[in-house]
Each structure stands twice: as C-alpha cells, then as structure tokens.
Design a protein around this motif. Sequence first.
Motif, PDB file in Angstrom:
ATOM      1  N   ASN A  54       1.046  -1.394   0.176  1.00 17.14           N
ATOM      2  CA  ASN A  54      -0.146   0.198   0.390  1.00 17.14           C
ATOM      3  C   ASN A  54       0.697   1.204   0.047  1.00 17.14           C
ATOM      4  OD1 ASN A  54      -2.296  -1.368   0.019  1.00 17.14           O
ATOM      5  ND2 ASN A  54      -2.222  -1.547   2.615  1.00 17.14           N
ATOM      6  N   ASN A  55       2.013   0.662   0.846  1.00 13.72           N
ATOM      7  CA  ASN A  55       3.062   2.203   0.973  1.00 13.72           C
ATOM      8  C   ASN A  55       3.339   2.762  -0.527  1.00 13.72           C
ATOM      9  OD1 ASN A  55       2.248   3.359   3.815  1.00 13.72           O
ATOM     10  ND2 ASN A  55       3.756   1.504   4.782  1.00 13.72           N
ATOM     11  N   TRP A  56       3.595   1.150  -1.379  1.00 13.40           N
ATOM     12  CA  TRP A  56       4.168   1.810  -2.477  1.00 13.40           C
ATOM     13  C   TRP A  56       3.872   2.665  -3.450  1.00 13.40           C
ATOM     14  CZ3 TRP A  56       2.927  -0.824  -7.271  1.00 13.40           C
ATOM     15  CH2 TRP A  56       4.223  -0.378  -8.313  1.00 13.40           C
ATOM     16  N   ARG A  57       2.906   1.647  -3.518  1.00  8.57           N
ATOM     17  CA  ARG A  57       1.041   2.074  -4.025  1.00  8.57           C
ATOM     18  C   ARG A  57       1.034   3.591  -4.024  1.00  8.57           C
ATOM     19  NH1 ARG A  57      -2.741   0.593  -7.543  1.00  8.57           N
ATOM     20  NH2 ARG A  57      -4.383   2.069  -7.486  1.00  8.57           N
ATOM     21  N   LYS A  58       0.692   4.255  -2.948  1.00  9.50           N
ATOM     22  CA  LYS A  58       1.492   5.329  -2.458  1.00  9.50           C
ATOM     23  C   LYS A  58       1.772   6.461  -3.232  1.00  9.50           C
ATOM     24  CE  LYS A  58      -0.271   8.405   1.391  1.00  9.50           C
ATOM     25  NZ  LYS A  58      -0.761   8.590   2.189  1.00  9.50           N
ATOM     26  N   ILE A  59       2.848   5.700  -2.786  1.00 11.30           N
ATOM     27  CA  ILE A  59       4.342   6.756  -3.497  1.00 11.30           C
ATOM     28  C   ILE A  59       4.180   6.553  -5.324  1.00 11.30           C
ATOM     29  CG2 ILE A  59       7.088   6.770  -3.883  1.00 11.30           C
ATOM     30  CD1 ILE A  59       6.613   4.804  -0.751  1.00 11.30           C
ATOM     31  N   ALA A  60       4.126   5.546  -5.303  1.00 12.24           N
ATOM     32  CA  ALA A  60       3.828   5.093  -7.067  1.00 12.24           C
ATOM     33  C   ALA A  60       2.761   6.376  -7.174  1.00 12.24           C
ATOM     34  CB  ALA A  60       3.820   3.977  -8.141  1.00 12.24           C
ATOM     35  N   TYR A  61       1.910   6.056  -6.928  1.00 10.05           N
ATOM     36  CA  TYR A  61       0.691   6.960  -7.353  1.00 10.05           C
ATOM     37  C   TYR A  61       0.157   7.919  -7.209  1.00 10.05           C
ATOM     38  CZ  TYR A  61      -0.590   2.849 -10.185  1.00 10.05           C
ATOM     39  OH  TYR A  61      -0.087   1.734 -11.069  1.00 10.05           O
ATOM     40  N   HIS A  62       0.776   8.815  -6.017  1.00  7.51           N
ATOM     41  CA  HIS A  62       0.330   9.870  -4.787  1.00  7.51           C
ATOM     42  C   HIS A  62       2.045  10.739  -5.620  1.00  7.51           C
ATOM     43  CE1 HIS A  62      -3.104   7.626  -4.135  1.00  7.51           C
ATOM     44  NE2 HIS A  62      -3.432   7.972  -3.935  1.00  7.51           N
ATOM     45  N   ASP A  63       1.608  12.773  -5.563  1.00  9.06           N
ATOM     46  CA  ASP A  63       2.804  13.501  -5.469  1.00  9.06           C
ATOM     47  C   ASP A  63       2.975  13.822  -3.811  1.00  9.06           C
ATOM     48  OD1 ASP A  63       3.388  15.704  -6.546  1.00  9.06           O
ATOM     49  OD2 ASP A  63       2.385  16.781  -4.720  1.00  9.06           O
ATOM     50  N   PRO A  64       4.193  13.540  -4.185  1.00 12.92           N
ATOM     51  CA  PRO A  64       4.836  13.898  -2.784  1.00 12.92           C
ATOM     52  C   PRO A  64       5.032  14.267  -1.691  1.00 12.92           C
ATOM     53  CG  PRO A  64       6.587  13.343  -3.602  1.00 12.92           C
ATOM     54  CD  PRO A  64       5.395  13.358  -4.817  1.00 12.92           C
ATOM     55  N   LEU A  65       4.319  15.840  -1.980  1.00 14.89           N
ATOM     56  CA  LEU A  65       4.372  17.121  -1.382  1.00 14.89           C
ATOM     57  C   LEU A  65       2.921  17.431  -1.411  1.00 14.89           C
ATOM     58  CD1 LEU A  65       5.660  20.063  -0.971  1.00 14.89           C
ATOM     59  CD2 LEU A  65       5.067  20.865  -3.048  1.00 14.89           C
ATOM     60  N   THR A  66       1.964  17.389  -2.128  1.00 12.04           N
ATOM     61  CA  THR A  66       0.476  17.500  -1.547  1.00 12.04           C
ATOM     62  C   THR A  66      -0.474  16.349  -1.362  1.00 12.04           C
ATOM     63  OG1 THR A  66      -0.244  17.233  -4.192  1.00 12.04           O
ATOM     64  CG2 THR A  66       0.530  19.378  -3.127  1.00 12.04           C
ATOM     65  N   GLY A  67      -0.060  15.405  -1.985  1.00  9.48           N
ATOM     66  CA  GLY A  67      -0.799  13.400  -1.246  1.00  9.48           C
ATOM     67  C   GLY A  67      -1.737  13.189  -2.453  1.00  9.48           C
ATOM     68  N   LEU A  68      -1.773  14.479  -3.089  1.00 14.41           N
ATOM     69  CA  LEU A  68      -2.945  14.698  -4.475  1.00 14.41           C
ATOM     70  C   LEU A  68      -2.438  12.962  -5.541  1.00 14.41           C
ATOM     71  CD1 LEU A  68      -3.464  17.582  -5.243  1.00 14.41           C
ATOM     72  CD2 LEU A  68      -5.031  16.594  -3.779  1.00 14.41           C
ATOM     73  N   PRO A  69      -3.448  12.921  -6.548  1.00 17.48           N
ATOM     74  CA  PRO A  69      -2.249  11.632  -7.638  1.00 17.48           C
ATOM     75  C   PRO A  69      -1.803  12.163  -8.338  1.00 17.48           C
ATOM     76  CG  PRO A  69      -5.370  11.608  -7.173  1.00 17.48           C
ATOM     77  CD  PRO A  69      -4.839  12.853  -6.068  1.00 17.48           C
TER      78      PRO A  69
END
Length: 748
Positions: free
Chosen positions: A564-579
């Motif tokens: 899940n963390n990897w998917r979040k990193i791969a699919y979300h902007d690290p600064l804003t958390g947006l897709p």
Amino acid sequence: MVDIASSVLNRYPINHWLQPLRKHLSPLFRERRICFTSVGVASGIVGLKMLGMFQSVELSALDQLIRLRLPETGDERIVIVGLDENDISEVNKYPIPDQTMADVLNIIKDQNPRVIGLDIYRDLNYEPGVEALQQIFQTTPNLVGIERIKDGINQSVAPPIELAIRDQIGFNNVLLDADNRIRRGLLYWNFDSEYRTSFGLKIALQYLEKEGIVPTSKGEELRLGSAVFHHFQPNDGGYIGADNGGYQILANFRNHSQPFITVSFTELLSGEVSPDLMMDRIVLVGSTAPSLKDVYFTSYNRGLGSQDNGPIAGVEVHAQIISQILSASLDGRPLMRVWPDWLEALWIFAWALGGATLSWYIRRPARTGASLIVFSSSLFILCYGLLLIGWWIPFVTPLVGFGVSAIAIISHIAHLEGELQKSKEFLNSVINAIPDPIFVKDKDYRWMVLNEAYCQFLGHNKAELLEKNESDVLPAHQANEFKSQDDLAFATGSEQESEGEITNAHGHTYTVATKRTIHQDSAGNLFLVGVIHDITHRKRMEEALRLTAAKLVQSNAELRQVGNNWRKIAYHDPLTGLPNRKLFQEKLIQAVEWAEGTDQIVALLFLDLDGFKAINDTEGHVVGDLLLKSVAQRLKGCLRNSDTVARLGGDEFVVILTGIPGEQVGRVAQKLLDTLVQPFVIQSKKVMVTTSVGISLYPSDGKGIETLIVEADQAMYRSKEKGKNQYTFANLDPALSSLSRADQKTMA
C-alpha cells in the motif's frame, strides 16, 4: 449393563468375534416386563376367582371388615318378644299351648303396635286355647304369620289357615352360605308360578304403608322411597356361581350388641313390660331359646372383633332384615352394592400393576417390603372405607395380585442381577483389551466398570477407583468440569463430546477428548459410558500451527502495508498527497469509459497558478511548497467525493468532473477561482495568487484522453492570454455550456 457391552463392542473390531455371545445376552424387553407381569398375574387371579378359589377367603374378609365397623345405634322401631329358656320352663311344655300364645298376642294387640309378626309356626293346634288363638288370627289385620316353603334343605310348614286366607303371611326361608352364615336375604320367591313375599318384607311393607311409601320398580329392581334394592347376581362381590333364585339382596346387618328391644314371654305376661313399649312399633314374636335350635350365624359371629361368639335367634335375623329395609327406605342407610365383573377385573389388574411397578423401581429389599406393607394397608383401609358407604369391593384378590406381581418382579430382578454380574465380568474382559481408557458410571457418577488403560492413565489401581468418582482423585476444577459434562449427557440422553484436562496421580497433566453416551440395561438402570483419547500431542501440534499461521498473517499484513505504501508513493504526489500524473491518467480513462456507457459528460479542468514562479523566487521554495499544499487542500474542499483533483507537477493541477451537467461546469470553475484568489497565510505572511483555468469536455472536445488533455491545456493558456484569473472552454462557447450531451454530439 448388557447394552453397555453391546455399545462398546459395536465400536471396535473385536465385535465380530463376540457377536453370538452379545446376541445371547441381549434382553427381550425392558419396562414391558411390568405390563406383561401385571396382565399375566391379573388374568390368572381372575381365572382362579371364576373357579371359586377365592370365595371363602373373600367372604371371610367381608366378615372381618363388617366386624370392624363402629357400633351403630339400635333400631327402636322393632321390639322382640322372645320365648327364652325360662319361658319354656315356666310353661313346662313345648310347643306352648295356643292359650298362652293367645294371651301374649292379646297383650301386644292392646298396646296398638303398627305391625305384629308371629315368627313361630302354628300349623297345628295345641290345646288348650285353640279357639282363642283362632279368634286372634281372624280379628287382627296387622298380624303377619309365617310359613316355610319347601326348598332343597327344608320341608314346607303351612301357615295358620285364618291368616293365609287374608294373605297375612310371609315365608321364612333363609339363605345359608357354604360356611352356614347368613349374608343374604330373600324378598320374593316365585313358587308354583306365584310370587311369594318374605316374612320380613311383608312386615316392612305394612309399616312403610303408613309412612306413605309403597313398592315401585326401577327396571326389574324393587324401589321403596329413594332406596333401590339391587338384585343379587351369582358372581356379586366374592361370590362365584351362587344360587340367585328368587329376589335376593346382600345383607347389611346392624353392628350393635343389642340392636333391638327384647322382652320375654314371662315379663310380658307378668305385667313387667311398660304398657306403651310397643305402641306404633313392629313387634316380632319368636323363639330366642338356644335349645330350640332356631339360631343362625352372621358376619358378626366367631371372628376377630366379633361381639358375640354364639349364633343369633331366627327372630333377630328377621328383625335385622326388616331394619335394613326400613333404614334404607326412611333413613338413607346404605344398602350393600358391588362392582360389575369388568370393573372388578380392572381393579385386580390395577393392583397387580402397582405391585409390579413398585418392585421394579424401588429395587431395595427393605424399602420394597415396607412399601408392600404400606400399600397393602392402604388397600385394606380403602376397602373398609368403601364398605362404610355400602360398597363391597373385593380385598383378597387385588391383595394377591399386588403381592404375586411384586414377587414375580423381585424374582425377575434377582435373575437380572445375576445376569448383570455375568455381563459385568464379560464387559471387563472386553474393555481391558481396548487400548483407550474407558469408564462406566452409574447415575450417582460412581465408576462401576473401568478398563486397565483408564487405571494406568490416572495412576491408580482399580480397587482404589471403583465406586468412587473424579472428585476423589482429580483437582476440584477438573472434577467439576467432568461432572458438568456428565450432567449434560444424563439430561439430554444424547452423545456428548468434550475436551478437558486430567492431572494423574504422578502430577502429569494431559489434554483429553471424552466421548460420552447414555445406555440403559434390561433392568432399567442408566449408565454413562465414556471413552477417553489423549490429545496432548495433537494440541501441541495445533498450537504450533496456530503460532505459525499467526506469524504468516502478520507477515502478509506487513507485506500488504508495504504494497500500500509503495502504491501510494507510485501514484501520489509526495508534496501534496494528491494523485500524480499516472493516477490522474487512470482516473481520466475510467471516467471516459463510464461516461461512454452512461451517456454522460466528463469535464477536464487544467489549472495553472499565476505568478507562482515569482513567489517561489522571492519567498523561497519552502513557502512555495507550503503554498502548493494549501492550494491542494482548498481544491479538495471545493469538490465532490466523486471528483478527482491531481497535481501534474510544478504549479499545474487538473480536476476531473464526472457526471456533471454542462451548465454546471463553468460554475464549478468559477468557484475554484474564487476560492484560490483568497489570501493564503504562509508562515505568518499573506500570499496572494490567482489561477488560470482551461476546460475541455468529453465527448464534444474529443473522445481520446490525450485530445482532452491537449484541448484543456491550450484553453488554459488562452485564459492567461486574456488576463489570467479566469476560465476558458476549449472549443465550446461558454454561452452554450448548458447544452445537453446529445446536443454536443450533434454539434461535434
């Protein structure tokens, strides 16, 4: 116990060896033995009764019950004038002369009795005084004479002719049972096709006539007032095949030492009798001298509780019958009644059933004996109580049925106990060959049978365990758990399985699985059969597997978290958390596919912050990053949950609006502009920024996602060229933004 052996044998391969022996030991029936015994005993007793085997003892039992009745008051309606031994000595002649008899009758007549009964035969003349006596017979309408009708025992004796002409006679025949006792009375006799009335009934009817009571019939039975005189039948009560000729009734004589007033001839002739003693009464004149042998035995003579060991005079027998008729008609004194044969047979069966049932369930000899005494006494008291209200219920036959049934069941139980011991020995030999620990308990939770495997498991020898239970050898909590499981098995009667712990005599604790079943032997005893399996090793293996499974689950959870963390990193902007751009493209593809299938509109909005580079350069990258995060939060706050906002990079954001009417797109774009134009407070500083927005619509601006992105991006640049802080549609005039999807397709 035989059934328990059968249960154990059924569960092990050794069964096929011992099948013939098990079949031989199986009981034919259980509680049915009670019913079979009761029916058999009752049938036998009824059969013997019909053969007359119990008649004498039943009549004796009736006599004893009658003698035990409380004394009754005498009947003062009847006076006996008796010719005793002293009178015969005074006259010095017998039969006494007619003159003496005439003098006695004249004195009685002068006292105005209601009825006079002459219980002395006067078929012959005895000088002197023949004419005087004949005159009395002719002028006394309330005088009843006596005759004897020829029967199988006695010759006939004619009555006085003067009384016979006026129908003022009654017959004197009495009914004697085989033991020469009187227990019945005759009312009528059909002799020579003519009904004759008995001496006692004749007198009673004359007395009752003045009371306004005349004889009527109820069916074929005589009724006087409310009293019905039941016709004696050959098998009534304890009688079997008795002669019921004529109209007989069962006698119910008074229990009194002197039931009637009695005076002698001498006392009457000498004037010693009160002048009004006989007024309006029945006066019976008869012999009371034993030497004349006009005496009879009744139920009150010669027995326990009898008041007189000698017989009573015939005149007193007549007085008793007359008193019985008067008391039933005028006073409601009960007449003797009996049950029909079928009810008597049922009565015998009921007591036979009671004896069998009692012996079957009590089992202990001392208690059985005491119970038999109690129930036998109850039967006697019940029969005695019924006799007091006029019902003669057989006592001996039900008592014999009760006792014989009890003895039969006791004998059967003794036989079963012998078989039980043999079965127990057989069962021990079988279960000792089985490696699993096995126990058999009775309903008191005591071990009755144990195999060697069970004794070794507990660490005790068999002698220490038999007749005991778990509470004697196990810790309290383990014993209580075993008892609760035993209770459940006894209560439900069904097979029960449970797991628990056993700590043996050596201190070793084992985890065991116990299977319990309930069985009943042919004697009706309940037993609990238990088979124990040591599952300690299995439980340890299960615990190890459980721990391993738990670790695997934990590892899987950790892997899923990493994924899940990897998917979040791969699919979300690290600064804003947006897709990010990748997730944005997937969302846009999904939105376009959904819109294609539902005939809806998808709006794509490209947003670019105006002057962001200057803010980033002047205020620093930290402020710039914080500004981007704040912009992302405001954008999410303005949109629906079904909408998507993403950051493509730098100060570029995109918004996907799904299922939105065309006229609403511009309003949403304006809402976003108005929201973002509000000042941001970044590190205590106010930061102002505006946004340029470009809008493309599916399907009017293109059906491919790349086309939509390009159209929206170009529209955004046109907004900047127009002065920024505004939105621009790609190819559709904003004034036409409210067109429906169908209209847009037409224009396209």
